[in-house]
Design a protein around this motif. Structure first.
Motif, short mmCIF file in Angstrom:
data_model
loop_
_atom_site.label_atom_id
_atom_site.label_comp_id
_atom_site.label_asym_id
_atom_site.label_seq_id
_atom_site.Cartn_x
_atom_site.Cartn_y
_atom_site.Cartn_z
N ASN A 7 2.16 1.93 -3.52
CA ASN A 7 1.38 2.31 -4.41
C ASN A 7 0.90 3.70 -4.15
O ASN A 7 1.18 4.53 -5.08
N SER A 8 0.88 4.19 -2.98
CA SER A 8 0.65 5.52 -2.60
C SER A 8 1.64 6.38 -3.03
O SER A 8 1.53 7.62 -3.18
N GLU A 10 0.90 -1.33 -0.14
CA GLU A 10 0.04 0.07 -0.15
C GLU A 10 0.74 1.18 0.02
O GLU A 10 0.60 2.24 -0.63
N PHE A 11 1.96 1.08 0.64
CA PHE A 11 3.07 2.38 0.84
C PHE A 11 3.46 2.81 -0.61
O PHE A 11 3.50 3.75 -1.02
#
Length: 188
Positions: free
Chosen positions: A28-29, A25-26
């Protein structure tokens, strides 16, 4: 050895630990492209070589180190094929008697267990207790393979994305160190 097909971007979350999902998720963000593989536990550099071949990236050697008093902690990233000798690093960072950090401190500061050490563990070091050291030879690699806080997966990211996007997004700085390869020193 069981190795999955290459995945691009975050894989399915089913059966994955929350700390691994947090890494995806990190990334991707932060807008970082990555691909990866799932595999049996990668607990030796020999197993990592098989993974490197399929991933088409050098797996980064990650060492969790501390001073004799266990008051200063370091994460050293270096090429996996390069041997490590403490004396060459100690002088460069003005720390005598470096040794490997304990599993307890590794888990306390990085939320990682031995065998899964990775730059991605710095996501869990909210107090910035662990100083990041990167061997200059690693910076010349186009891509590196790192564990997403678990040693049954390895992801490939561009080294430039590590230094220019990932670390700034984490609010982390790093120190470049120049570690000679002890094997080459013996040949000279």
């Amino acid at each position: 050895m069981n190795i999955s097909e290459l995945f691009t971007g975050a894989p399915d979350k089913n059966g994955r630990l929350s700390k691994e999902i947090k890494v995806y998720e990190f990334l991707n963000s932060a807008g970082i492209s990555f691909s990866g593989l799932d595999h049996d536990s990668a607990d030796t550099m020999e197993i990592c070589r098989v993974i490197e071949e399929k991933l088409e990236a050098d797996i980064c050697k990650n060492l969790f180190l501390c001073n004799a008093q266990a008051t200063s902690f370091y994460l050293l990233l270096m090429p996996g094929k390069k041997a490590f000798k403490t004396k060459f690093l100690s002088k460069q960072i003005n720390s005598s008697r470096l040794s490997f950090g304990s599993a307890e401190n590794m888990e306390k500061y990085l939320d990682i267990t031995p065998g899964s050490v990775s730059v991605m563990g710095l996501l869990n070091d909210s107090e910035n207790k662990v100083k990041l050291l990167i061997d200059k030879d690693l910076l010349s690699l186009p891509y590196i393979g790192v564990h997403p806080c678990i040693n049954t997966s390895t992801i490939k990211i561009a080294t430039k994305d590590l230094t220019d996007i990932l670390l700034p997004a984490m609010g982390r700085e790093y120190t470049v160190v120049d570690l000679p390869d002890p094997e080459k020193l013996l040949q000279e």
